[in-house]
Design a protein around this motif. Structure first.
Motif, short mmCIF file in Angstrom:
data_model
loop_
_atom_site.label_atom_id
_atom_site.label_comp_id
_atom_site.label_asym_id
_atom_site.label_seq_id
_atom_site.Cartn_x
_atom_site.Cartn_y
_atom_site.Cartn_z
N UNK A 149 1.01 -1.57 -0.08
CA UNK A 149 -0.05 -0.08 0.13
C UNK A 149 0.69 1.82 0.40
N UNK A 150 0.06 2.30 -0.21
CA UNK A 150 0.99 3.80 -0.40
C UNK A 150 0.76 3.86 1.23
N UNK A 151 1.41 3.61 2.09
CA UNK A 151 1.15 3.28 3.40
C UNK A 151 0.78 4.49 4.59
N UNK A 152 1.39 5.67 4.29
CA UNK A 152 1.20 6.89 4.64
C UNK A 152 -0.25 7.59 4.45
N UNK A 153 -0.71 7.41 3.20
CA UNK A 153 -1.87 7.56 2.31
C UNK A 153 -3.06 6.74 3.19
N UNK A 154 -2.77 5.59 3.00
CA UNK A 154 -3.46 4.37 3.66
C UNK A 154 -3.96 4.71 4.94
N UNK A 155 -2.89 4.96 6.28
CA UNK A 155 -3.48 5.41 7.46
C UNK A 155 -3.83 6.70 6.73
N UNK A 156 -3.56 7.41 6.72
CA UNK A 156 -4.40 8.79 7.13
C UNK A 156 -5.70 8.78 6.49
N UNK A 157 -5.69 8.49 5.16
CA UNK A 157 -6.55 8.36 3.94
C UNK A 157 -6.81 10.30 2.93
#
Length: 210
Positions: free
Chosen positions: A96-104
């Motif tokens: 995933x694009x981790x920061x984008x996924x976690x913060x939406x």
């Protein structure tokens, strides 16, 4: 339309169909309820992406977490006209694009297939539902995050090494399964060196084995 927003075929929860590999992985980490397993089987979907195609691009919100059943992907960012590979991963890992996924929030990262890939995806909202309604899945989530924290620490360690040969030897020790599958230009970028430097190191090490 981005590939991950296209219609997908969901896994069916009928006993005659295979279960989602996300369930298999989760069950190997910690016991989870039958209801949680059924929910993941219902919400998981299969997704394929061809070599060199993009899974995520900057500016998009990463709404899906993918498990890699087959293939290799890389994450990279742009520095002017230069691509900087930030991570490389393959079978048995999550992507995933981790920061984008976690913060939406919109992503700054590109995620690209290095090989033809077969993935299993789960939407952000479905993952949050699991955390809120099936407490044991929080333990699984924590264990997965701990694993990726260790991976991030490994990347930071490589970045801090100053000697190019040491960087490559560390890559061999930790990601040997990727050596013959990933183009050298991506490995060189990941290790923070030029392709010419990597080629010299490989040649020198090869001669030393003879």
């Amino acid at each position: 339309m981005p590939l991950h927003n296209q219609p997908v075929e969901q896994w069916m929860s009928r006993p005659t169909m295979p279960e989602s590999p996300i369930v298999t992985l989760a069950r190997n980490l910690h016991s989870i309820s039958a209801d949680a397993q059924a929910y993941v089987n219902q919400k998981s979907f299969s997704h394929r992406i061809r070599k060199n195609e993009m899974l995520f691009t900057p500016g998009e919100v990463c709404s899906y977490l993918y498990f890699v059943r087959k293939g290799i992907l890389r994450g990279y960012v742009k520095d002017g006209i230069k691509d900087i590979t930030t991570w490389i991963t393959g079978e048995g890992e999550f992507v995933a694009a981790i920061a984008s996924f976690q913060l939406q929030q919109p992503s700054a990262e590109n995620v690209q297939a290095i090989e033809d890939c077969e993935l299993t995806g789960l939407h952000y909202d479905d993952l949050q539902y699991l955390y809120e309604n099936h407490p044991e899945t929080n333990i699984v989530g924590r264990m997965v995050l701990e694993r990726y924290y260790r991976d991030a620490e490994e990347r930071a360690f490589i970045a801090r090494l100053t000697e190019a040969t040491s960087k490559y030897k560390h890559f061999i020790a930790t990601k040997s399964q990727l050596l013959n599958r990933v183009p050298l230009k991506f490995i060189a970028s990941y290790l923070g060196m030029t392709l010419e430097t990597l080629s010299r190191i490989r040649s020198k090490l090869s001669q030393g084995k003879q």
